[in-house]
Enzyme design. Structure first.
Site, PDB file in Angstrom:
ATOM      1  CG  HIS A  80      -1.940   1.065   1.198  1.00  0.00           C
ATOM      2  ND1 HIS A  80      -1.646   2.367   1.515  1.00  0.00           N
ATOM      3  CD2 HIS A  80      -3.241   1.041   0.846  1.00  0.00           C
ATOM      4  CE1 HIS A  80      -2.748   3.102   1.365  1.00  0.00           C
ATOM      5  NE2 HIS A  80      -3.725   2.322   0.957  1.00  0.00           N
ATOM      6  CD  GLU A 138      -5.367   1.860  -2.995  1.00  0.00           C
ATOM      7  OE1 GLU A 138      -6.518   2.066  -2.609  1.00  0.00           O
ATOM      8  OE2 GLU A 138      -4.423   1.709  -2.211  1.00  0.00           O
TER       9      GLU A 138
HETATM   10  P1  PGA Z   1      -9.271   6.387   0.399  1.00  0.00           P
HETATM   11  O1  PGA Z   1      -8.131   5.285   0.633  1.00  0.00           O
HETATM   12  O2  PGA Z   1     -10.482   5.645  -0.124  1.00  0.00           O
HETATM   13  O3  PGA Z   1      -9.499   7.001   1.748  1.00  0.00           O
HETATM   14  O4  PGA Z   1      -8.757   7.345  -0.612  1.00  0.00           O
HETATM   15  C1  PGA Z   1      -7.955   4.219  -0.233  1.00  0.00           C
HETATM   16  C2  PGA Z   1      -6.811   3.367   0.225  1.00  0.00           C
HETATM   17  O5  PGA Z   1      -5.842   3.914   0.757  1.00  0.00           O
HETATM   18  O6  PGA Z   1      -6.828   2.128   0.083  1.00  0.00           O
END
Ligand code: PGA
Length: 258
Positions: free
Chosen positions: A94, A166
């Site tokens: 992540h 992401e």
């Molecule tokens: P968020 O986070 O939906 O608060 O943007 C997503 C994540 O970090 O997996």
């Protein structure tokens, strides 16, 4: 199939976690079609949340794992421990791990290797920071992250892999890429995974994460290329998480698939 994955990060005590899970379970009552829901609570709540999830349609994920089954790794949670308490998935790489805790590609890779050798399914997170997006080098950046994690990685035949795209600049900011840009990156990711991991299409999925909420979920989920969403902040708010699950359900019903 569509995934809705909740990442609760470093939030909620055990009691609050259980209350939120109960709320989600209530929302699923009587529903025939539901997406594949995975909840990743804090490590401190995993065990209790697992008890509540037994014989339900929600599965349990960890927010990190490894880099080994067990051993002298102070402060880490081993794969054997995660298996022991019924964890089925693990987020790996992540961006908060990579950026805030300086986990480099080599560490992400060894965590992934450890998950691959366990009974858990990895959710490998990749995504570019804003300056890379501005330079229009996002595809190269994400390809390199995947390459570092997957090159020569031995993936057992029984394994699935989930990749979460992401963009770092979309996490917790309220900004999201356009659906077109997200779909384009999902295609890049699919091509790279096919190439490096030699995985058939039915053994991997690509989901989008970054500021997904009740308003934006549907537009991502309805894209065939996007197999689901990874949700941070909005997964902590029951009403909002419910509406994301509803959006996924609508898409599945429209497609006539479960
Ligand atoms: P968020 O986070 O939906 O608060 O943007 C997503 C994540 O970090 O997996």
């Amino acid at each position: 199939m569509k995934y809705v994955i909740g990442n609760w990060k470093m939030n909620l005590g055990t009691r609050e976690s259980l209350a939120l899970v109960r709320g989600v379970l209530r929302a699923l009552q009587g529903k025939e079609t539901v997406p594949k829901i995975i909840i990743c609570p804090s490590f401190t709540a995993l065990s209790e949340v697992h008890k509540l999830l037994t014989r339900t349609r929600i599965e349990l994920g960890a927010q990190n794992a490894g880099p080994d089954r067990a051993g002298a790794y102070t402060g880490e949670i081993g794969l054997a421990q995660l298996e022991d308490i019924g964890t089925k998935y693990a987020l790996i790489g992540h961006s908060e791990r990579r950026v805030v805790f300086h986990e480099d590609d080599a560490l992400v890779r060894s965590r992934l290797t450890a998950v691959m050798a366990s009974t858990l399914t990895p959710i490998l997170c990749v995504g570019e920071p804003i300056e890379v997006r501005v330079r229009q080098e996002a595809s190269t950046y994400v390809t390199e992250q995947l390459h570092a994690a997957l090159r020569d990685q031995s993936i057992p035949r029984s394994k699935r892999l989930i990749v979460a795209y992401e963009p770092v600049w979309a996490i917790g900011t309220g900004n999201t890429p356009s659906v077109l840009d997200a779909v384009a990156m999902h295609r890049v990711i699919r091509d790279v995974v096919r190439q490096y991991a030699h995985l058939d299409d039915d053994r991997f999925s690509v989901v989008y994460g970054g500021s997904v909420d009740g308003e934006t979920a549907y537009q991502f989920l309805r894209e065939a290329e996007i197999d689901g969403v990874l949700v941070g902040g909005a997964s902590l708010r029951l009403r909002e998480f419910e509406s994301i699950i509803r959006a996924a359900t609508e898409v599945l019903e429209a497609q006539g698939t479960v």
